[in-house]
Design a protein around this motif. Structure first.
Motif, PDB file in Angstrom:
ATOM      1  N   PHE A  31       0.835  -1.212   0.000  1.00 56.60           N
ATOM      2  CA  PHE A  31       0.000   0.000   0.000  1.00 56.60           C
ATOM      3  C   PHE A  31       0.863   1.252   0.000  1.00 56.60           C
ATOM      4  CE2 PHE A  31      -1.712   3.379   2.755  1.00 56.60           C
ATOM      5  CZ  PHE A  31      -2.728   3.837   1.925  1.00 56.60           C
ATOM      6  N   PHE A  32       1.816   1.339   0.924  1.00 53.71           N
ATOM      7  CA  PHE A  32       2.620   2.557   1.020  1.00 53.71           C
ATOM      8  C   PHE A  32       3.541   2.721  -0.189  1.00 53.71           C
ATOM      9  CE2 PHE A  32       1.519   2.195   5.596  1.00 53.71           C
ATOM     10  CZ  PHE A  32       0.982   3.453   5.753  1.00 53.71           C
ATOM     11  N   PHE A  33       3.982   1.606  -0.767  1.00 54.30           N
ATOM     12  CA  PHE A  33       4.792   1.694  -1.986  1.00 54.30           C
ATOM     13  C   PHE A  33       3.962   2.267  -3.135  1.00 54.30           C
ATOM     14  CE2 PHE A  33       6.122  -0.248  -6.023  1.00 54.30           C
ATOM     15  CZ  PHE A  33       7.408   0.260  -6.116  1.00 54.30           C
ATOM     16  N   MET A  34       2.762   1.719  -3.335  1.00 50.99           N
ATOM     17  CA  MET A  34       1.893   2.204  -4.410  1.00 50.99           C
ATOM     18  C   MET A  34       1.455   3.645  -4.161  1.00 50.99           C
ATOM     19  SD  MET A  34      -0.559  -0.854  -5.731  1.00 50.99           S
ATOM     20  CE  MET A  34       0.133  -2.154  -6.749  1.00 50.99           C
ATOM     21  N   LEU A  35       1.163   3.968  -2.895  1.00 55.22           N
ATOM     22  CA  LEU A  35       0.789   5.334  -2.553  1.00 55.22           C
ATOM     23  C   LEU A  35       1.914   6.304  -2.914  1.00 55.22           C
ATOM     24  CD1 LEU A  35      -1.218   7.282  -1.113  1.00 55.22           C
ATOM     25  CD2 LEU A  35      -0.003   6.769   1.017  1.00 55.22           C
ATOM     26  N   GLY A  36       3.140   5.930  -2.579  1.00 53.53           N
ATOM     27  CA  GLY A  36       4.283   6.791  -2.895  1.00 53.53           C
ATOM     28  C   GLY A  36       4.463   6.987  -4.390  1.00 53.53           C
ATOM     29  N   PHE A  41       3.834  10.646  -9.128  1.00 49.01           N
ATOM     30  CA  PHE A  41       3.342  11.010 -10.458  1.00 49.01           C
ATOM     31  C   PHE A  41       2.394  12.208 -10.380  1.00 49.01           C
ATOM     32  CE2 PHE A  41       4.662   6.703 -11.814  1.00 49.01           C
ATOM     33  CZ  PHE A  41       5.334   7.044 -12.973  1.00 49.01           C
ATOM     34  N   ALA A  42       1.510  12.221  -9.378  1.00 52.29           N
ATOM     35  CA  ALA A  42       0.573  13.331  -9.217  1.00 52.29           C
ATOM     36  C   ALA A  42       1.314  14.640  -8.994  1.00 52.29           C
ATOM     37  CB  ALA A  42      -0.376  13.050  -8.051  1.00 52.29           C
ATOM     38  N   MET A  43       2.367  14.606  -8.173  1.00 51.46           N
ATOM     39  CA  MET A  43       3.168  15.805  -7.931  1.00 51.46           C
ATOM     40  C   MET A  43       3.842  16.302  -9.197  1.00 51.46           C
ATOM     41  SD  MET A  43       5.162  15.529  -4.280  1.00 51.46           S
ATOM     42  CE  MET A  43       6.375  16.671  -4.922  1.00 51.46           C
ATOM     43  N   VAL A  44       4.372  15.376  -9.985  1.00 45.64           N
ATOM     44  CA  VAL A  44       5.070  15.762 -11.224  1.00 45.64           C
ATOM     45  C   VAL A  44       4.108  16.467 -12.174  1.00 45.64           C
ATOM     46  CG1 VAL A  44       6.172  14.863 -13.308  1.00 45.64           C
ATOM     47  CG2 VAL A  44       6.831  13.976 -11.064  1.00 45.64           C
ATOM     48  N   PHE A  45       2.898  15.898 -12.346  1.00 45.24           N
ATOM     49  CA  PHE A  45       1.912  16.525 -13.225  1.00 45.24           C
ATOM     50  C   PHE A  45       1.472  17.883 -12.682  1.00 45.24           C
ATOM     51  CE2 PHE A  45       1.090  12.058 -14.666  1.00 45.24           C
ATOM     52  CZ  PHE A  45       1.426  12.263 -15.997  1.00 45.24           C
ATOM     53  N   ASP A  46       1.310  17.990 -11.362  1.00 47.08           N
ATOM     54  CA  ASP A  46       0.874  19.243 -10.761  1.00 47.08           C
ATOM     55  C   ASP A  46       1.951  20.321 -10.902  1.00 47.08           C
ATOM     56  OD1 ASP A  46      -1.402  20.361  -8.989  1.00 47.08           O
ATOM     57  OD2 ASP A  46       0.409  20.970  -7.929  1.00 47.08           O
ATOM     58  N   LEU A  73       0.040  16.273  -0.743  1.00 41.59           N
ATOM     59  CA  LEU A  73       0.224  14.832  -0.575  1.00 41.59           C
ATOM     60  C   LEU A  73      -0.741  14.264   0.457  1.00 41.59           C
ATOM     61  CD1 LEU A  73       4.132  14.607  -0.651  1.00 41.59           C
ATOM     62  CD2 LEU A  73       2.536  13.939  -2.453  1.00 41.59           C
ATOM     63  N   LEU A  74      -0.923  14.968   1.559  1.00 46.35           N
ATOM     64  CA  LEU A  74      -1.860  14.502   2.582  1.00 46.35           C
ATOM     65  C   LEU A  74      -3.289  14.439   2.042  1.00 46.35           C
ATOM     66  CD1 LEU A  74      -0.624  16.365   5.791  1.00 46.35           C
ATOM     67  CD2 LEU A  74      -0.678  13.898   5.442  1.00 46.35           C
ATOM     68  N   PHE A  75      -3.690  15.502   1.342  1.00 45.46           N
ATOM     69  CA  PHE A  75      -5.067  15.590   0.845  1.00 45.46           C
ATOM     70  C   PHE A  75      -5.366  14.521  -0.207  1.00 45.46           C
ATOM     71  CE2 PHE A  75      -7.981  17.462  -2.391  1.00 45.46           C
ATOM     72  CZ  PHE A  75      -9.148  17.404  -1.622  1.00 45.46           C
ATOM     73  N   HIS A  76      -4.557  14.473  -1.263  1.00 45.17           N
ATOM     74  CA  HIS A  76      -4.840  13.545  -2.354  1.00 45.17           C
ATOM     75  C   HIS A  76      -4.510  12.100  -1.981  1.00 45.17           C
ATOM     76  CE1 HIS A  76      -4.748  17.381  -4.618  1.00 45.17           C
ATOM     77  NE2 HIS A  76      -5.672  16.789  -5.339  1.00 45.17           N
ATOM     78  N   GLY A  77      -3.466  11.913  -1.196  1.00 42.67           N
ATOM     79  CA  GLY A  77      -3.153  10.558  -0.754  1.00 42.67           C
ATOM     80  C   GLY A  77      -4.262   9.963   0.076  1.00 42.67           C
ATOM     81  N   ASN A  78      -4.804  10.751   0.989  1.00 47.31           N
ATOM     82  CA  ASN A  78      -5.892  10.250   1.826  1.00 47.31           C
ATOM     83  C   ASN A  78      -7.186  10.093   1.025  1.00 47.31           C
ATOM     84  OD1 ASN A  78      -6.865   9.534   4.532  1.00 47.31           O
ATOM     85  ND2 ASN A  78      -8.128  11.355   4.333  1.00 47.31           N
ATOM     86  N   PHE A 136      -9.634  15.707  10.968  1.00 46.59           N
ATOM     87  CA  PHE A 136      -8.877  16.665  11.772  1.00 46.59           C
ATOM     88  C   PHE A 136      -7.567  17.137  11.112  1.00 46.59           C
ATOM     89  CE2 PHE A 136     -11.435  14.165  14.750  1.00 46.59           C
ATOM     90  CZ  PHE A 136     -12.118  15.186  15.392  1.00 46.59           C
ATOM     91  N   ILE A 137      -6.747  16.229  10.615  1.00 45.12           N
ATOM     92  CA  ILE A 137      -5.416  16.617  10.153  1.00 45.12           C
ATOM     93  C   ILE A 137      -5.454  17.239   8.764  1.00 45.12           C
ATOM     94  CG2 ILE A 137      -3.106  15.768   9.587  1.00 45.12           C
ATOM     95  CD1 ILE A 137      -3.489  13.640  11.757  1.00 45.12           C
ATOM     96  N   VAL A 138      -6.102  16.573   7.809  1.00 48.26           N
ATOM     97  CA  VAL A 138      -6.143  17.082   6.434  1.00 48.26           C
ATOM     98  C   VAL A 138      -6.817  18.455   6.339  1.00 48.26           C
ATOM     99  CG1 VAL A 138      -7.080  16.657   4.123  1.00 48.26           C
ATOM    100  CG2 VAL A 138      -5.918  14.824   5.353  1.00 48.26           C
ATOM    101  N   PRO A 139      -7.955  18.709   7.037  1.00 49.11           N
ATOM    102  CA  PRO A 139      -8.540  20.058   6.950  1.00 49.11           C
ATOM    103  C   PRO A 139      -7.574  21.166   7.355  1.00 49.11           C
ATOM    104  CG  PRO A 139     -10.126  18.554   7.912  1.00 49.11           C
ATOM    105  CD  PRO A 139      -8.827  17.797   7.801  1.00 49.11           C
ATOM    106  N   ASN A 140      -6.798  20.941   8.407  1.00 47.62           N
ATOM    107  CA  ASN A 140      -5.813  21.958   8.812  1.00 47.62           C
ATOM    108  C   ASN A 140      -4.714  22.105   7.770  1.00 47.62           C
ATOM    109  OD1 ASN A 140      -6.915  22.796  11.349  1.00 47.62           O
ATOM    110  ND2 ASN A 140      -6.251  20.862  12.250  1.00 47.62           N
ATOM    111  N   ALA A 141      -4.309  20.991   7.154  1.00 46.51           N
ATOM    112  CA  ALA A 141      -3.327  21.065   6.078  1.00 46.51           C
ATOM    113  C   ALA A 141      -3.901  21.797   4.871  1.00 46.51           C
ATOM    114  CB  ALA A 141      -2.879  19.656   5.684  1.00 46.51           C
ATOM    115  N   ASN A 142      -5.193  21.588   4.606  1.00 49.49           N
ATOM    116  CA  ASN A 142      -5.830  22.251   3.466  1.00 49.49           C
ATOM    117  C   ASN A 142      -5.885  23.764   3.638  1.00 49.49           C
ATOM    118  OD1 ASN A 142      -6.264  19.980   1.926  1.00 49.49           O
ATOM    119  ND2 ASN A 142      -8.315  19.616   2.713  1.00 49.49           N
TER     120      ASN A 142
END
Length: 372
Positions: A31-36, A41-46, A73-78, A136-142
């Motif tokens: 899971f964490f390998f695929m997530l990474g 790839f998402a970061m590169v396109f962004d 990363l937190l938002f889209h990964g989650n 809780f965590i992602v909203p504050n990051a957003n």
């Protein structure tokens, strides 16, 4: 003889414990390998899309990394974690089946429920993490991410022909607002009495709200306290006053709910309901999805194990194709139900949880027919 049986039982328990750890380790590492990989790839396109805007707006490198992309990363990964979990389960379980590692597990005489237990343990860990992140965590990051976008990337936000009702029988209207100018034009406030008769009227050509407060500066203002049958009109070239609302409540981007923790979002929904806002279904869908998506982890894990545990002639590729098919149908079902909630009036709770219910039934039948 008795000691031999006890020794065999203890050995079996140890082996089962090793099996649990092996599957949990495979699950989480895949899971964490695929997530990474997917997030990379998402970061590169962004970056390729937004880098020129960041440079032209002189965005600091530290802000790009820690305020924007860490939150990104937190938002889209989650957001996509349930789907990535599903693909991960399909991938490593199909690999186990293809390498015939599952054969001794199936012929151990244990039921499939025993085999699936470590999967559910790992799914529970990821589900609880996702719930914590979502509420809780992602909203504050957003808040950091969207604040960065407002400053260095976003287009001008415009609100036109705004009208809403506020507590205290207050109606508010304005014709235009842009966050670039920071001012409201043709600003009108009316208050009604208990007998639905107007008791107060205010009209200003321009209105400016001090950020983060309810303090307003009004220009070219007409104020009328209505006492039937007559009322007195007062004119002010400029008037500093306090109102029971702020521009932040009226001029909001569609994704403002993404920046709110569970308590904040609950308060926003209640306040918007009192105003009769059309945005309430959007906010309710956001709230329920924060819980339904993590719980989908269980359903998708069971489907993944049931589908991928069979060795197929097509190899791992066929299992991956089947898994992607389930993902696309699930996403399509979520979108259809969200549209039904927004346009047909279907309650958000039902709309958000229906795909989980339907796929839960599918998971049950696949589980029942899985290899024994």
């Amino acid at each position: 003889m008795e000691n031999g049986v006890d020794s065999h039982a203890k050995t079996s328990l140890v082996m089962l414990s090793i099996l649990d750890k092996y599957i949990i380790r495979k699950f989480l590492s895949t899971f964490f390998f695929m997530l990474g990989i997917i997030m990379l790839f998402a970061m590169v396109f962004d970056i390729s899309e937004k880098l020129s805007e960041f440079i032209s707006n002189n965005a600091p490198v530290s802000a790009i990394i820690f305020e924007y992309y860490l939150s990104f990363l937190l938002f889209h990964g989650n957001m996509f974690s349930s789907m990535i979990i599903f693909i991960s389960v399909i991938w490593f379980t199909a690999k186990l089946a293809q390498d015939t590692e599952l054969i001794p597990m199936w012929f151990s005489g244990k039921p499939i429920s025993r085999f699936i237990r470590p999967y559910m343990i790992a799914a529970t860990l990821l589900m609880l993490l996702s719930l914590l992140l979502n509420h809780f965590i992602v909203p504050n990051a957003n808040k950091l991410r969207l604040g960065f976008e407002e400053k260095y990337y976003r287009d001008v936000m415009m609100v036109e022909n705004y009208h809403a009702d506020y507590p205290g029988n207050i109606s508010v209207y304005f014709s235009n607002y842009t966050n670039e100018a920071g001012k409201v034009t043709n600003f009108v406030v009316q208050q009604w009495g208990d007998s639905s008769e107007p008791i107060f009227f205010l009209k200003a050509n321009e209105a400016l709200n001090k950020p983060g407060t309810s303090n307003w500066t009004l220009k070219n203002v007409y104020v009328k306290h209505i006492s039937f049958p007559k009322g007195k009109v007062q004119y002010h070239a400029q008037l500093d006053t306090t109102l029971s609302f702020s521009i932040d409540e009226m001029a909001q981007r569609e994704n403002v709910a993404e920046t709110m923790t569970y308590p904040e979002l609950s308060k926003l929904i209640q306040r918007e309901k009192t105003k009769g806002s059309s945005r309430v279904p959007y906010y309710e869908i956001e709230m329920h999805q924060r819980t339904s998506y993590p719980f989908a982890t269980y359903i998708l894990t069971i489907i993944g194990v049931s589908v991928a545990s069979r060795k197929k002639r097509g190899g791992i590729g066929l299992n991956i194709a089947i898994g992607l098919g389930f993902v696309f149908v699930y996403i399509f079902a979520m979108k259809v139900m969200a549209v039904a909630a927004l346009n047909v009036g279907l309650p958000a709770l039902i709309a958000v949880w229906t795909p989980n219910l339907l796929f839960g039934i599918i998971a049950f039948f696949l589980y029942r027919t899985a290899q024994k």
